[in-house]
Design a protein around this motif. Sequence first.
Motif: not given
Length: 261
Positions: A181-187
């Motif tokens: 699971i990867i994330a950046y800000k709200n993505a």
Amino acid sequence: MLLRIRKAKTSDKESILKFCQDTFSWGDYIPSVWDAWLKDGGLTVIENDKDPLGMCHHDFLQNQIWIEGLRVNPSFRRRGLASRLVRYSEKIAKRRNCTVSRMLIAQENKKSLKMAKSLGYIIESRWWLYYTKPRKRKSKATAVSNPTCVKELAFQTFTESWRWYELDRHIIRRLVRNGRIIAYKNAIGIWNKSNIDDCVVQLGYLQGTRSAIQEIIKFIQNKGYLLKARKIQILVSDPVDLREKTVNKVMPFYLLKKDLL
């Protein structure tokens, strides 16, 4: 015509693959998964007194049965064989106390959609397939390390090698533990290496604003580059619309669901 449904055998392979050659414009993926499906015990065929006329594969995850690879010899279509294979898989699922059945059908496959709906399936969501190429890129997206940071993923669906599952806390923990699971800000995105297509990396979940999503795309392109992937598949559900210049839109699918209670 006397019909019988049974587990597939090694000797069925040649007959089945003969009528799976032209399923899609590019051929079919059944030859690449047949041996694995035969080994896992979830492959069934329907036959008359002479030949196997159709096939279906099912897989289980917790309370769900996933139905895939439904194929019928063109000479024996429109006789209810596909419906019988699906009902057979559902019967097995009920014995295992599964509460839901899911399958994926291309939006353009009107006949299969009609068949599924006649069996009580409803459209749960629409998904789009995109392709992009592995590229060496820098991304601000990072792997999630704490499951509680993505608890909003619970009860949403994601795909893993073209099988859709509902996320729960156990699956989320596994995905976080494996750096998936990867994330950046709200993505948020969920990636995997495909078990169907060799050298393919897949992004099987993607949500967020357009600007934040671009960082997820960069991450998966770089991941594909590092893994020496041949191509990258991106599957997103409505209303996500990718407008990244390095990503090509291909075709839509419907995810169908049936409650087995």
